[in-house]
Design a protein around this motif. Structure first.
Motif, PDB file in Angstrom:
ATOM      1  N   GLY A 177     -13.838   9.564   2.472  1.00 27.41           N
ATOM      2  CA  GLY A 177     -14.655  10.362   3.366  1.00 27.41           C
ATOM      3  C   GLY A 177     -13.959  10.724   4.665  1.00 27.41           C
ATOM      4  N   GLY A 178     -12.730  10.288   4.836  1.00 26.48           N
ATOM      5  CA  GLY A 178     -11.981  10.575   6.055  1.00 26.48           C
ATOM      6  C   GLY A 178     -10.604  11.131   5.736  1.00 26.48           C
ATOM      7  N   LEU A 179      -9.688  10.951   6.669  1.00 21.33           N
ATOM      8  CA  LEU A 179      -8.326  11.456   6.504  1.00 21.33           C
ATOM      9  C   LEU A 179      -7.588  10.661   5.437  1.00 21.33           C
ATOM     10  CD1 LEU A 179      -6.022  13.295   7.664  1.00 21.33           C
ATOM     11  CD2 LEU A 179      -5.438  11.374   9.161  1.00 21.33           C
ATOM     12  N   ARG A 180      -6.993  11.367   4.485  1.00 23.47           N
ATOM     13  CA  ARG A 180      -6.218  10.712   3.432  1.00 23.47           C
ATOM     14  C   ARG A 180      -4.796  10.472   3.952  1.00 23.47           C
ATOM     15  NH1 ARG A 180      -8.120  10.617  -1.690  1.00 23.47           N
ATOM     16  NH2 ARG A 180      -5.987  10.524  -2.496  1.00 23.47           N
ATOM     17  N   LEU A 181      -4.374   9.232   3.940  1.00 20.40           N
ATOM     18  CA  LEU A 181      -3.035   8.884   4.407  1.00 20.40           C
ATOM     19  C   LEU A 181      -2.056   8.948   3.242  1.00 20.40           C
ATOM     20  CD1 LEU A 181      -3.764   5.827   6.744  1.00 20.40           C
ATOM     21  CD2 LEU A 181      -3.585   8.249   7.346  1.00 20.40           C
ATOM     22  N   SER A 182      -0.851   9.372   3.536  1.00 25.31           N
ATOM     23  CA  SER A 182       0.206   9.405   2.521  1.00 25.31           C
ATOM     24  C   SER A 182       0.567   7.970   2.132  1.00 25.31           C
ATOM     25  CB  SER A 182       1.433  10.117   3.073  1.00 25.31           C
ATOM     26  OG  SER A 182       2.018   9.344   4.109  1.00 25.31           O
TER      27      SER A 182
ATOM     28  N   GLU B 166      -0.892   8.254  17.110  1.00 25.43           N
ATOM     29  CA  GLU B 166      -1.355   8.854  18.362  1.00 25.43           C
ATOM     30  C   GLU B 166      -1.538  10.360  18.238  1.00 25.43           C
ATOM     31  OE1 GLU B 166       0.234   5.902  21.858  1.00 25.43           O
ATOM     32  OE2 GLU B 166       1.660   7.394  21.109  1.00 25.43           O
ATOM     33  N   GLU B 167      -0.907  10.972  17.228  1.00 25.77           N
ATOM     34  CA  GLU B 167      -1.065  12.406  17.019  1.00 25.77           C
ATOM     35  C   GLU B 167      -2.319  12.760  16.225  1.00 25.77           C
ATOM     36  OE1 GLU B 167       2.502  13.603  15.123  1.00 25.77           O
ATOM     37  OE2 GLU B 167       3.755  13.424  16.918  1.00 25.77           O
ATOM     38  N   LEU B 168      -3.009  11.756  15.696  1.00 25.48           N
ATOM     39  CA  LEU B 168      -4.239  12.017  14.950  1.00 25.48           C
ATOM     40  C   LEU B 168      -5.305  12.601  15.876  1.00 25.48           C
ATOM     41  CD1 LEU B 168      -4.459   8.797  12.735  1.00 25.48           C
ATOM     42  CD2 LEU B 168      -3.661  11.066  12.063  1.00 25.48           C
ATOM     43  N   PRO B 169      -6.255  13.370  15.340  1.00 22.39           N
ATOM     44  CA  PRO B 169      -7.258  14.046  16.188  1.00 22.39           C
ATOM     45  C   PRO B 169      -7.960  13.122  17.180  1.00 22.39           C
ATOM     46  CG  PRO B 169      -7.438  14.795  13.916  1.00 22.39           C
ATOM     47  CD  PRO B 169      -6.440  13.674  13.922  1.00 22.39           C
ATOM     48  N   GLU B 170      -8.328  11.929  16.730  1.00 23.76           N
ATOM     49  CA  GLU B 170      -9.035  10.997  17.608  1.00 23.76           C
ATOM     50  C   GLU B 170      -8.269   9.694  17.776  1.00 23.76           C
ATOM     51  OE1 GLU B 170     -13.302  10.641  16.787  1.00 23.76           O
ATOM     52  OE2 GLU B 170     -13.102  12.375  15.447  1.00 23.76           O
ATOM     53  N   GLY B 171      -6.978   9.701  17.521  1.00 24.78           N
ATOM     54  CA  GLY B 171      -6.170   8.514  17.694  1.00 24.78           C
ATOM     55  C   GLY B 171      -6.667   7.375  16.822  1.00 24.78           C
ATOM     56  N   LEU B 172      -6.855   6.205  17.428  1.00 23.22           N
ATOM     57  CA  LEU B 172      -7.334   5.035  16.685  1.00 23.22           C
ATOM     58  C   LEU B 172      -8.765   5.204  16.189  1.00 23.22           C
ATOM     59  CD1 LEU B 172      -5.947   2.150  18.947  1.00 23.22           C
ATOM     60  CD2 LEU B 172      -5.090   2.855  16.702  1.00 23.22           C
ATOM     61  N   GLY B 173      -9.489   6.146  16.754  1.00 22.30           N
ATOM     62  CA  GLY B 173     -10.864   6.392  16.323  1.00 22.30           C
ATOM     63  C   GLY B 173     -10.965   7.337  15.145  1.00 22.30           C
ATOM     64  N   THR B 174      -9.859   7.867  14.660  1.00 23.32           N
ATOM     65  CA  THR B 174      -9.878   8.804  13.530  1.00 23.32           C
ATOM     66  C   THR B 174     -10.336   8.092  12.267  1.00 23.32           C
ATOM     67  OG1 THR B 174      -8.048  10.042  14.500  1.00 23.32           O
ATOM     68  CG2 THR B 174      -8.504  10.393  12.145  1.00 23.32           C
ATOM     69  N   ARG B 175     -11.281   8.712  11.570  1.00 21.10           N
ATOM     70  CA  ARG B 175     -11.789   8.111  10.326  1.00 21.10           C
ATOM     71  C   ARG B 175     -10.765   8.312   9.212  1.00 21.10           C
ATOM     72  NH1 ARG B 175     -16.433   6.273   8.211  1.00 21.10           N
ATOM     73  NH2 ARG B 175     -16.780   6.536   5.967  1.00 21.10           N
ATOM     74  N   VAL B 176     -10.447   7.225   8.514  1.00 21.22           N
ATOM     75  CA  VAL B 176      -9.491   7.266   7.407  1.00 21.22           C
ATOM     76  C   VAL B 176     -10.160   6.686   6.161  1.00 21.22           C
ATOM     77  CG1 VAL B 176      -7.471   7.091   8.906  1.00 21.22           C
ATOM     78  CG2 VAL B 176      -8.548   4.999   8.054  1.00 21.22           C
ATOM     79  N   GLY B 177      -9.465   6.762   5.033  1.00 20.23           N
ATOM     80  CA  GLY B 177     -10.020   6.238   3.796  1.00 20.23           C
ATOM     81  C   GLY B 177     -11.005   7.200   3.179  1.00 20.23           C
TER      82      GLY B 177
ATOM     83  N   VAL C 219      -6.574   1.667   1.856  1.00 17.91           N
ATOM     84  CA  VAL C 219      -7.046   2.112   3.165  1.00 17.91           C
ATOM     85  C   VAL C 219      -8.562   2.040   3.149  1.00 17.91           C
ATOM     86  CG1 VAL C 219      -7.096   4.005   4.825  1.00 17.91           C
ATOM     87  CG2 VAL C 219      -5.050   3.624   3.428  1.00 17.91           C
ATOM     88  N   PHE C 220      -9.123   1.177   3.970  1.00 15.34           N
ATOM     89  CA  PHE C 220     -10.570   0.978   3.982  1.00 15.34           C
ATOM     90  C   PHE C 220     -11.251   2.123   4.731  1.00 15.34           C
ATOM     91  CE2 PHE C 220      -8.720  -3.133   3.306  1.00 15.34           C
ATOM     92  CZ  PHE C 220      -9.564  -3.733   2.377  1.00 15.34           C
ATOM     93  N   ALA C 221     -12.443   2.496   4.286  1.00 16.53           N
ATOM     94  CA  ALA C 221     -13.188   3.565   4.932  1.00 16.53           C
ATOM     95  C   ALA C 221     -13.634   3.124   6.318  1.00 16.53           C
ATOM     96  CB  ALA C 221     -14.395   3.953   4.074  1.00 16.53           C
ATOM     97  N   GLY C 222     -13.363   3.959   7.301  1.00 12.12           N
ATOM     98  CA  GLY C 222     -13.703   3.646   8.681  1.00 12.12           C
ATOM     99  C   GLY C 222     -12.641   4.205   9.603  1.00 12.12           C
ATOM    100  N   SER C 223     -12.713   3.823  10.862  1.00 12.67           N
ATOM    101  CA  SER C 223     -11.710   4.314  11.802  1.00 12.67           C
ATOM    102  C   SER C 223     -10.385   3.594  11.581  1.00 12.67           C
ATOM    103  CB  SER C 223     -12.180   4.097  13.240  1.00 12.67           C
ATOM    104  OG  SER C 223     -12.163   2.713  13.567  1.00 12.67           O
ATOM    105  N   LEU C 224      -9.311   4.213  12.043  1.00  7.48           N
ATOM    106  CA  LEU C 224      -7.993   3.598  11.927  1.00  7.48           C
ATOM    107  C   LEU C 224      -7.970   2.256  12.651  1.00  7.48           C
ATOM    108  CD1 LEU C 224      -5.003   3.824  11.073  1.00  7.48           C
ATOM    109  CD2 LEU C 224      -4.581   5.031  13.230  1.00  7.48           C
ATOM    110  N   GLY C 225      -8.626   2.195  13.812  1.00 12.75           N
ATOM    111  CA  GLY C 225      -8.668   0.952  14.561  1.00 12.75           C
ATOM    112  C   GLY C 225      -9.405  -0.147  13.814  1.00 12.75           C
ATOM    113  N   ASP C 226     -10.539   0.201  13.193  1.00 13.34           N
ATOM    114  CA  ASP C 226     -11.287  -0.794  12.419  1.00 13.34           C
ATOM    115  C   ASP C 226     -10.465  -1.289  11.229  1.00 13.34           C
ATOM    116  OD1 ASP C 226     -13.420  -0.636  14.110  1.00 13.34           O
ATOM    117  OD2 ASP C 226     -14.548   0.791  12.878  1.00 13.34           O
ATOM    118  N   ASP C 227      -9.727  -0.380  10.605  1.00 14.36           N
ATOM    119  CA  ASP C 227      -8.891  -0.759   9.468  1.00 14.36           C
ATOM    120  C   ASP C 227      -7.837  -1.775   9.893  1.00 14.36           C
ATOM    121  OD1 ASP C 227      -7.126  -0.612   7.110  1.00 14.36           O
ATOM    122  OD2 ASP C 227      -8.343   1.125   6.597  1.00 14.36           O
ATOM    123  N   LEU C 228      -7.253  -1.583  11.050  1.00 14.15           N
ATOM    124  CA  LEU C 228      -6.252  -2.519  11.552  1.00 14.15           C
ATOM    125  C   LEU C 228      -6.894  -3.844  11.971  1.00 14.15           C
ATOM    126  CD1 LEU C 228      -4.138  -0.030  13.698  1.00 14.15           C
ATOM    127  CD2 LEU C 228      -3.314  -1.283  11.699  1.00 14.15           C
ATOM    128  N   ARG C 229      -8.092  -3.775  12.531  1.00 10.74           N
ATOM    129  CA  ARG C 229      -8.747  -5.001  13.025  1.00 10.74           C
ATOM    130  C   ARG C 229      -9.231  -5.915  11.900  1.00 10.74           C
ATOM    131  NH1 ARG C 229     -10.490  -1.375  17.250  1.00 10.74           N
ATOM    132  NH2 ARG C 229      -9.613  -2.084  19.245  1.00 10.74           N
TER     133      ARG C 229
END
Length: 609
Positions: free
Chosen positions: A502-507, A489-500, A454-464
């Protein structure tokens, strides 16, 4: 570009290192792409140096006035004003010139770094595996950091130093040619000092860069394999090895420092000799009336002004050696041809302003995937795959099963183009795989394995990363295909939620769904899944198998099955043993045949029951 003899040992080969000529050619080519900025910087620095040369001449005029007995303050007003204006002009012009030099260098370095990363990403994985990830990481981190420091500090200083030395020597010639000749007495001593430094420092600097890469590799291997290290109680051994590597880096750094200290001593001796010679010449010329005392004073001041640029230039040879070694490694990576492509930006499929390459068309007249006599060996003389003959028709889903070490993952990576076969040919849509440019190969076949990132950045950027021009609606559709839209869609900021980081850790399940969604967005006609559901565990296996089912719908697929339920849903099952296909057929046919697959199915069914 040539591989150095010490870069290859057996089957382990370092990434290529550029020769000095290749480094100069690469840097000159990048300077020519943006000539305006270097020319403007040169003009400003030259003008600033020329302004500074007026200072010693004006001070010499003051000395002449005092020596002649002039006591009027107005007599020295003009020279003092000249000194003040020259100091201000030199500071302003040189400051702006240095800033432009640094700016141009930063832009060139950024371009070089992007090219190096593009080449690394376009390089076959087995090539990177043989060299070790530590080598690559040290090049794009430590070596780039060395070059960045050089661009910000060393390059502007060197540009100033070279121009000051050259123009100051011209000024000495204009005063009296004998001053210029006296100043040249220092050259042989400085030349000897530089030759001594190069002879002793160059091998140490090179060894230091290699040692740093080896140290990084050792640390990365220990961190990546931490579970194995703990399981086999290898922690003391790995710590000892890391300590050995670190001590090697430390000892080389201390040796380099000792060499630098001795070099500075030689420079100080040369500086004393040159100034003494010039003062003696000045004394003799003024005594016999050849020049005035003000002119002799100006000559001494000119030579004194050379202390800083000459010492800075010569003492920087140690840093130049370090920067040169770093540049050779980064340029070597940047000039390394990618997997079948040699253009900048090769690894950036679908970059802004660039058309995405078309995937190969899959027609009924040719197998989507065809292997003939394919073999592969990670180590020369130890074949782990093949020979394998295999045809997969367009739209067919083929599952690969077998015990650990049977060659399943190797087959998957060969089909995906990650590993080049040692022997035989691989065709995609009737086209030989090794004739395909890297970008088109990646558009045609994609690999998803169990090692998701999971790359650091928003969920949308990771998908793009898979399709930079995808809209939010397309991203959500891709997530829906792999049953991930609801939680996204349930994430705090949807596709803009930061993951990876420094962000939200995904299972693990969600991370793998993200990888499968990228597969959907990339939309290759051929997909290879190498145990892509293995990290889910029992609880998430159904969710990931459903996600994989959605991602593979409508594609030709080769699936290395972690669970035999994936084989049940496949059109055909391949059973591998010792690198060869020993059985193939549908699930029902293989169970009825009572062979190896039937035994695997019986063991699997019994364990589940």
């Amino acid at each position: 570009m040539t591989e150095r003899p010490d870069e290859a040992a057996g089957d382990r080969m370092s990434l290529p290192t550029a020769t000095p000529a290749e480094v100069r050619a690469e840097l000159w080519d990048r300077v020519r792409r943006r000539p305006g900025l270097p020319l403007a910087a040169l003009a400003l620095v030259v003008t600033g140096v020329v302004a500074g040369l007026a200072i010693p001449r004006a001070l010499g005029r003051v000395v002449d006035l005092v020596a002649s007995g002039g006591h009027q303050v107005s007599a020295v007003t003009t020279p003092v004003v000249v000194v003040a204006v020259a100091c201000l002009a030199q500071a302003v012009l040189s400051g702006f010139g240095d800033a432009l030099v640094a700016r141009g260098g930063e832009e060139m370095l950024a371009d070089l770094r992007e090219t190096a990363l593009s080449r690394a990403m376009a390089t076959p994985l087995d090539r990177l595996e043989r060299s070790g990830t530590g080598d690559l990481v040290s090049r794009v981190s430590a070596d780039v950091s060395v070059l960045a420091d050089a661009v910000r500090e060393m390059v502007p200083q060197l540009a100033d130093a070279v121009l000051q030395i050259a123009l100051t020597f011209v000024a000495l010639l204009l005063l009296d040619w004998r001053f210029a000749v006296a100043s040249l007495l220092v050259v042989p001593l400085q030349w000897y000092a530089v030759r001594w430094l190069l002879r002793h420092s160059r091998p140490v600097r090179r060894a230091e860069r290699v040692a740093q890469g080896t140290q990084a590799q050792t640390i990365l291997e220990s961190v990546d394999g931490v579970h194995t290290v703990r399981a086999f109680r290898l922690t003391p051994r790995r710590l000892a090895l890391t300590g050995d590597r670190s001590r090697e880096v430390r000892d080389l750094a201390l040796l380099s420092t000792r060499i630098g200290t001795r070099f500075f001593g030689k420079l100080n001796g040369a500086e004393w000799t040159g100034l003494s010679a010039l003062l003696v010449v000045g004394y003799l010329l003024t005594r016999h009336g050849g020049v005035g005392i003000g002119t002799a004073s100006a000559a001494a001041l000119y030579f004194a002004r050379l202390f800083d640029p000459i010492n800075g230039l010569l003492s920087s040879f140690d840093d130049v050696q370090s920067a040169g070694a770093a540049a050779a490694r980064v340029v070597g990576l940047a000039r390394m041809p990618g997997a079948g492509d040699v253009h900048d930006g090769d690894a950036d499929d679908g970059a802004a302003g660039e058309a995405r390459p078309e995937a190969l068309p899959m027609t009924p007249s040719e197998p989507a995937v065809s292997l003939r006599g394919v073999t592969h060996a990670y180590v020369t003389g130890h074949q782990v795959l093949g020979p394998v003959d295999l045809d997969i028709v367009a739209g067919e889903r083929v599952a690969v099963v077998g015990t650990s070490g049977a060659g399943k993952s190797t087959l998957a990576k060969v089909v995906a183009g990650v590993h080049r076969p040692t022997g035989g040919t691989v065709r995609l849509g009737g086209v030989p795989q090794d004739e395909l440019p890297a970008r088109r190969l990646r558009r045609t076949v994609a690999l998803v394995n169990q090692e998701t990132h999971v790359f650091a950045g928003s969920l949308g950027d990771d998908l793009r990363l898979a399709r930079p021009d995808a809209t939010d609606a397309e991203l959500l559709d891709a997530l829906a295909t792999v049953d991930a839209r609801a939680w996204a869609e349930e994430l705090p900021e949807g596709l803009g939620t930061r993951v990876g980081q420094g962000g939200l850790r995904l299972s693990p399940v969600r991370a793998q769904q993200l990888a499968l969604a990228r597969l959907v967005l990339a939309d290759p006609p051929v997909a290879v899944l190498d145990e892509a559901t293995a990290e889910a565990g029992s609880a998430g296996s159904r969710a990931l198998e459903a996600a994989a089912e959605g991602a593979l719908r409508g594609r030709t697929a080769l699936v290395v099955a972690h669970r035999l339920t994936q084989a049940v849903r496949a059109d055909r099952v391949l059973v591998m043993e010792r690198g060869r296909i020993v059985e193939q057929g549908s699930h029902e046919e293989l169970v009825a045949a009572g062979g190896r697959y039937a035994a695997l199915w019986e063991a699997w069914s019994g364990a589940r029951g």
